[in-house]
Design an enzyme around this catalytic site. Structure first.
Site, PDB file in Angstrom:
ATOM      1  N   GLU A 444       0.832  -1.205   0.000  1.00  0.00           N
ATOM      2  CA  GLU A 444       0.000   0.000   0.000  1.00  0.00           C
ATOM      3  C   GLU A 444       0.871   1.263   0.000  1.00  0.00           C
ATOM      4  O   GLU A 444       0.435   2.326   0.424  1.00  0.00           O
ATOM      5  CB  GLU A 444      -0.973   0.032   1.197  1.00  0.00           C
ATOM      6  CG  GLU A 444      -1.673  -1.252   1.535  1.00  0.00           C
ATOM      7  CD  GLU A 444      -2.331  -1.918   0.337  1.00  0.00           C
ATOM      8  OE1 GLU A 444      -2.628  -1.225  -0.639  1.00  0.00           O
ATOM      9  OE2 GLU A 444      -2.547  -3.127   0.387  1.00  0.00           O
ATOM     10  N   GLY A 445       2.090   1.146  -0.484  1.00  0.00           N
ATOM     11  CA  GLY A 445       3.007   2.278  -0.535  1.00  0.00           C
ATOM     12  C   GLY A 445       4.036   2.190   0.565  1.00  0.00           C
ATOM     13  O   GLY A 445       3.705   2.045   1.740  1.00  0.00           O
TER      14      GLY A 445
END
Length: 606
Positions: A444-445
């Site tokens: 998710e980053g």
């Protein structure tokens, strides 16, 4: 073997005495059903499932891993049976509308359930966990036919969902995305491309898997403005909503990973697969952020999960393992050596784990109330309220995701240190926590992506520091209420100085960035960590204030519980919070010290 016990006392302290969830629930349209008795039943019921069903599977499933053959994934022994119990209990649908088969309870209860599920067995929890994002996205952006077709099965848990974003050549930089969507005559689209790192992309737990996929239309504008979102099911639903013919979706392989080996991370190939546009054309990125914010809160919970599990399993070992005598004098004269918990350095590591876990839980439970408001706005289709609460959550999510997952790794490291050499071998389970914790800072980053999102987009671009000014104004107002409280004076004074410094640092970076664009990237990691430490300090101060009050006037928990809270708050402010000073100094260093070196000069290996 690792064990897990749901920390219900701490959960109830936050829900009942810190944040007064019952009063909060009365402000929600779906809150009336979340009375104290129902909430207690859910907490106790899921705690039993997490402790007795999920936790015992964690280590054996890691040793076995997932099996891949001929495009099919078989999950480890016991996973399918546990998932069936999960579905039979109706646990997937806690926070979704009754007309789709849910219990229509506030979203915060689903997040608390996710904490227990994830701490007991994070890899297993990823299978139903990814579905939550799919449901939220379809709820907000799907048309009525899509909602009626997919939500009942997803809410019940009979079907599961995924997020298909990453491709081999691009992760965060979606400008490079190549997956295509060509219109069909019947209004559907032919999706062609390959996605990687797809968690729960293929498995044997559900009869169908609903992929939420980013792709480009033929006439799409260049860059991220030309990305659309599609529903691409593994099996096409029939007119009655049941499983129909197989779609052109296939699992090409599963990844062999450092950790979470019992969670299938897949390469998913779409070969002209039938997909259905979700939301408006070329506005898929906006819709995907609904999924991403959900996932980022969930990943913040993963940071908490690793803190809690490492602490729960390091504490009994520290009480039992004996080595040398305490420097302040013998503590257990009838034993050959004192338990290592009597050594101050071991206590430092245990208290760090405890302070991180309980501070993180408070941060997440606070944000969970905003998630309740956002879910209500989505259910009512109130765009203004959706934006209001999405913006509020948007400020918190990079901190919850980036900061807390980094602390999860640190807590796992402390667990290994407490176990010593036994922390490096598989029997203790500490090495498993350490391996599994690593991924939370990546998906998710990465932490750097979260940091750049926080400083660059949420703080500097969106309002020129307004997010920090607004948040610190709330802290200062709270500090004013306790300015004359002798028990709280030291906490209030520290927070007051930090609020002033936080605003000063933000203003300084804003001014510097006008001439030096690289400063945003150069400073963002320090800014994120600084923000996290200050935010957690605010939560510890608030927990201390509640605990001092309960020590004087009585509360739900024994006095020893509240005393431990105040002492942990003191530890956090004295031993952990000083880290913020180093981050403050580092973030204001000129970017030139990072950017001046020629690329060819990074290494001389010839």
């Amino acid at each position: 073997m690792l064990t897990y016990k749901a920390p219900l006392r701490d959960m109830k302290f936050l829900m009942n005495e810190m944040f007064d969830y019952q009063s909060h629930y009365q402000t929600l349209n779906n809150g009336s059903a979340a009375d104290a008795e129902t909430v207690e039943m859910i907490l106790q019921g899921f705690a039993g499932f997490a402790e007795n069903v999920l936790s015992p599977l964690y280590q054996p499933a890691d040793a076995e891993g997932c099996h891949f053959q001929d495009g099919k994934v078989t999950t480890p022994t016991g996973f399918k049976e546990a998932y069936q119990q999960f579905v039979e209990g109706g646990w997937q649908g806690i926070s979704y509308p009754e007309n789709y088969g849910g219990m229509n309870l506030p979203m915060s209860l689903n997040l608390i359930k996710s904490e227990m599920m994830g701490t007991a067995n994070w890899p297993w929890a990823m299978y139903p966990g990814l579905t939550i994002g799919s449901v939220n996205t379809i709820m907000q952006y799907g048309d009525e036919q899509q909602k009626n077709t997919y939500l009942p099965k997803l809410v019940s848990g009979e079907w599961s969902g995924t997020m298909c974003l990453t491709e081999a050549q691009c992760g965060t930089d979606l400008n490079q995305m190549k997956t295509r969507a060509v219109p069909n005559d019947d209004g559907s689209y032919a999706i062609t491309g390959s996605k990687i790192f797809i968690s729960a992309g293929e498995h044997d737990l559900t009869e169908n898997i609903v992929h939420v996929v980013l792709a480009r239309l033929p006439d799409a504008p260049a860059g991220t403005k030309g990305i659309s979102l599609f529903i691409v099911p593994k099996f096409l639903p029939t007119a009655t909503g049941e499983v129909g013919e197989r779609n052109q979706v296939a699992c090409g392989s599963i990844e062999h990973k450092m950790g979470i080996s019992s969670s299938a991370t897949c390469v998913i190939n779409f070969d002209g697969a039938t997909g259905f546009l979700l939301g408006e054309p070329n506005k898929g990125l906006k819709a995907m952020f609904t999924y991403m914010n959900t996932a980022r809160i969930g990943t913040g919970i993963q940071g908490l999960a690793h803190m809690e599990l490492a602490f729960q399993n390091a504490l009994p070992y520290a009480k039992e393992r004996r080595s040398m005598r305490a420097l302040s004098g013998t503590k257990e004269p009838d034993q050959p050596a004192d338990a290592i918990i009597h050594h101050a350095d071991v206590r430092r590591m245990l208290l760090t784990q405890k302070a991180f876990a309980e501070g993180a839980r408070s941060m997440i439970y606070h944000t969970a109330r905003y998630a309740d408001k956002l879910a209500e706005a989505v259910a009512e289709g109130d765009e203004a309220e959706i934006k209001k609460w999405d913006d509020k959550i948007g400020f918190f999510t990079p901190i919850l995701k980036g900061f807390l997952t980094e602390l999860g790794i640190e807590s796992a490291k402390h667990g290994q240190q407490i176990y010593g050499g036994h922390g490096y071998i598989k029997e203790s389970g500490m090495e498993l926590i350490a391996r599994d914790a690593r991924i939370a800072t990546l998906y998710e980053g990465t932490t750097g992506v979260q940091a750049l999102d926080l400083l660059g987009r949420k703080v500097l671009l969106q309002g020129g520091g307004k997010a920090i000014r607004d948040y610190t104004a709330g802290i200062m107002k709270w500090c004013g209420e306790y300015a004359l409280d002798k028990d709280m004076r030291k906490f209030v004074w520290s927070l007051t100085k930090l609020c002033a410094e936080w605003n000063m640092l933000t203003a300084r970076l804003l001014l510097t960035a006008r001439k030096d664009r690289d400063i945003v990237s150069a400073a963002c990691d320090d800014f994120l960590m600084y923000s996290g430490y200050v935010m957690m300090a605010y939560h510890w101060a608030r927990m201390a204030a509640v605990s001092f009050d309960k020590l004087k006037n009585g509360g739900e928990q024994p006095k020893e519980f509240y005393l431990a809270k105040t002492q942990t708050a003191e530890f956090y402010f004295e031993k952990i919070l000083p880290r913020s000073s180093a981050h403050a100094e580092s973030m204001t260093a000129p970017s030139e010290v990072m950017m001046q070196m020629q690329i060819d000069h990074f290494a001389f290996l010839d």
